[in-house]
Structure formats: C-alpha cells, structure tokens
Write an enzyme that holds these catalytic residues in place. Sequence first.
Site, PDB file in Angstrom:
ATOM      1  CG  ASP A   1      -2.748   4.150  -1.411  1.00 42.31           C
ATOM      2  OD1 ASP A   1      -3.441   3.941  -2.422  1.00 42.31           O
ATOM      3  OD2 ASP A   1      -2.815   3.445  -0.390  1.00 42.31           O
TER       4      ASP A   1
ATOM      5  CG  ASP B   1      -2.929  -0.447  -2.395  1.00 47.37           C
ATOM      6  OD1 ASP B   1      -2.965   0.723  -1.965  1.00 47.37           O
ATOM      7  OD2 ASP B   1      -3.550  -1.381  -1.856  1.00 47.37           O
TER       8      ASP B   1
ATOM      9  CB  SER C   1      -0.965  -0.040   1.193  1.00 48.31           C
ATOM     10  OG  SER C   1      -1.928   0.968   1.091  1.00 48.31           O
TER      11      SER C   1
ATOM     12  CG  ASP D   1      -6.154   0.802  -0.637  1.00 43.97           C
ATOM     13  OD1 ASP D   1      -5.302   1.719  -0.570  1.00 43.97           O
ATOM     14  OD2 ASP D   1      -6.187  -0.143   0.177  1.00 43.97           O
TER      15      ASP D   1
END
EC number: 5.4.2.10
Length: 445
Positions: free
Chosen positions: A241, A243, A102, A245
């Site tokens: 960010d 990833d 992440s 999400d």
Amino acid sequence: MSERKFFGTDGIRGKVGSGQMTPELALKLGWAAGRVLSRSGTNKVIIGKDTRISGYMFESALEAGLSAAGLNVMLMGPMPTPAVAYLTRTFRAEAGVVISASHNPYYDNGIKFFSNDGSKLDDNLELEIEAELEKPLECVESHLLGKVSRIEDARGRYIEYCKGNFPADQTLTGLKIVVDCAHGATYHIAPAVFRELGAEVIAIGDKPNGVNINDKVGATSMAKICETVLTEGADLGIALDGDGDRIMMVNSRGEVIDGDQILYILACDAKARGVLRGGVVGTLMSNLGLDLALQALDIPFARSKVGDRYVMELLKELDWRIGGENSGHILNLDHGTTGDGIVAGILVLAAMRRQNATLEQLTAPMEMLPQVLVNVRFEGEHDPLSSDKVKAAQAQVESQLGARGRVLLRKSGTEPLIRVMVEGDDHNTVLAHANLIADAVKSAS
C-alpha cells in the site's frame, strides 16, 4: 483514560486543507510533540513521508514546530512507515514521525508518531501532546532552536535491513515477481530489495507524481497486479500500500492471497522450524478458514478488535509473535516492531524456498470460507444492534450455520454504518443470511 480529541487509532488523518489536516495544525503539533518529547532529555526526531504532494507542506510545518520546541530534526524524504520505525531505533532518536494516510487517496494525509523503540506512541503520551496543543506556541530561545539535517543513506540502510530478513544461504534466483508499489513510499525500495535477492522483478505502481498514490494500484486495488502476473507469466505478485505497512500477494494463477493466508504460511513455517512462540493473533474480521486451519495444526488462535494497534496489544498480552489482519497488516515481532509489507513478503518467500513450494502449495491446506459483508446506513441516536429483531435474526442465522459459520455485527468507527459480516460454507447461503440480518438492521434503524 481521557478522550482523545485529535489522535485516532493510527495518528491524525483527514482531508488535506480541511478539519485537522492543515499546515497550521501540523506546525502546532510539531511544537506540542517537541515539548513533550524533550522532557526525556533526547532532542532528536526523525521525519519520513509517503509520496503525496501535500507531504512537502506538512514536512516543513512539522519541522518548524519541532525546531521551535528545541528538537533537532532528521529528514528521510519518501520512505515506508516501517522504515521510519526501524531508523528511529537505529539512530537512537526520541521519536519518529510519519506523514502518510496509508491506503487513502492522495487528497488525504495523516501524521503518526513512533516511540524510540519503533512501536506506536503510547496513548498517555498522545494525551500529553494534545494537552500541549491547547497552549499558545512559545518558541525556545534562539540558541536553543533545533537544527535540521537529512539522512542521505536512509534508503540503503533500510534495503539492507529488509534483505537481512532473508536466509543468507538462499537466493530468489529463478523467481519472476511482479511488485506493485502503489505509486507510494516503497517505489524506490521494494523492487531493489527483491532484485538484489536474485529475483527477476517487474515493477508497477513505481512512478509517483504526487497525486497517483493508491490510484487503481496497490494492496487495495488488486486487479492490475493480478492481470500483470498472468500476462507476464510470473511466479507471484507482491502488492504494497501507499506507506508500505500492508501487503497482499498473488499466486501464479492470478488469485489473491490475503493477510489471513499470509499469516497461515508464516505460522506453519515457524512451527516447522520450532520457532513459533504461542499462537497467532487475528481480528474479528479474520476468515474462519484461518481459525479452522490453525486448529488442525494445534496452533492457538485469538482474535483482537479490528486494527493493527489492537493486534499488537493482544500479541504483547499473550507474549506471542505473529499476528495481523486480513487486509494485509502483518506483524512478526521477531522481525520488527510494526507492520512491514516488504519484510512480510520476504518471510513468505523464505518459507517457499525452505519448503521448495509454490504459493499455491503453501496455501492449499487452508480453505477460505465464503465471506459476505453488507454495510447498512442508519441515522439518529438509536442503536440498531440493541433491537430484539436484529438479535433474533442473528440468533437464527448462527443456529443454521453451526460450527462452520460465523456472524459479526459491528458499528463503523468512522461512518454511521452497521457492518454485517457472515461466513459459511456456501456463498449463496451466506449472502442470503447476510441480507436477512441487514433487513432486520434496516427495519430497526
């Protein structure tokens, strides 16, 4: 429920090459997950990853483990976490796997699973996988080994899905948007989505090299996008960010619009259209200003523990649709099963178009109260929060703040820290209150 040894609140995560995040564990994890997932009768799993250089290594290891357990594997390459959740559903796969840490630096990585409906994997299934991890790896017979293929059109499928969340009779023509992809998984997705909807897009953080993900860019490092919005004279900025999400936004004045303000915009828009079901779920860290602003509109507000997993749990318990965190994890269950930064941005832009309003105008009714967070390190087994001195300091501050303030003390889940958070009307007063409680925590440590 038994204690989990490997899985945390968001899968398995750590520094690459040490602790849990090794190719050996990834191989065994793929096999163990394959053993559990194959019991349902479906033998197809999707794997996606972000842009970390270690993703290649973990992808190969997971692929080998799943194949050894007899599952067919479909590779997506670098794709956002919510894209994996979406395509897991549309391909009728038994599970989706994301290789990502992440918003963490490139030298960390992680592995998390989605169930066949695109939601986070059930706790009980994670426990079953952990039980299989303790067993010796046994390959299925050769004719039962899983095959590996690549989803060549994953990018196009997800772009069309994202665009489908914007009103068909509207466009973004005339809007100038800065999009920060954090050198992460959205680098080849987000700019295309907003361009195809009609916006003029200035992309930053869109040149991943394997080691620059989240490096001074993205939703956790907002300085660059704020500066770019101002220098380019853009209408707004969207920061994602690593990833994809999580989302933060920037208005035309270069001011950050956080997850709490985004939740306010989405709740107001849903209520105006008569589609708001119930209220809004935030977390213990959500700004009191969000609570007060929603109260003024007679929109119920509830707080969960920190973490999008807990936001989702409370949404399901209350049968509400909209929730999230001030850090930018936004859930709208009418538009997906997990946090999706691109879709959340599209929903905000749709609200702007419907109301013919700017970001500044949409957030103006919500007053963000000053919030101070102080981290206090402690050692030993003693719990400082049980100290009478700390309790007295907290009671004193809460009494002085009244209804226009809030105190939250909690232990960090990953470090020996007590987090002291205080909100109120005046920053200097809030800072003094936070330091008063922090001093009490230090003396009790």
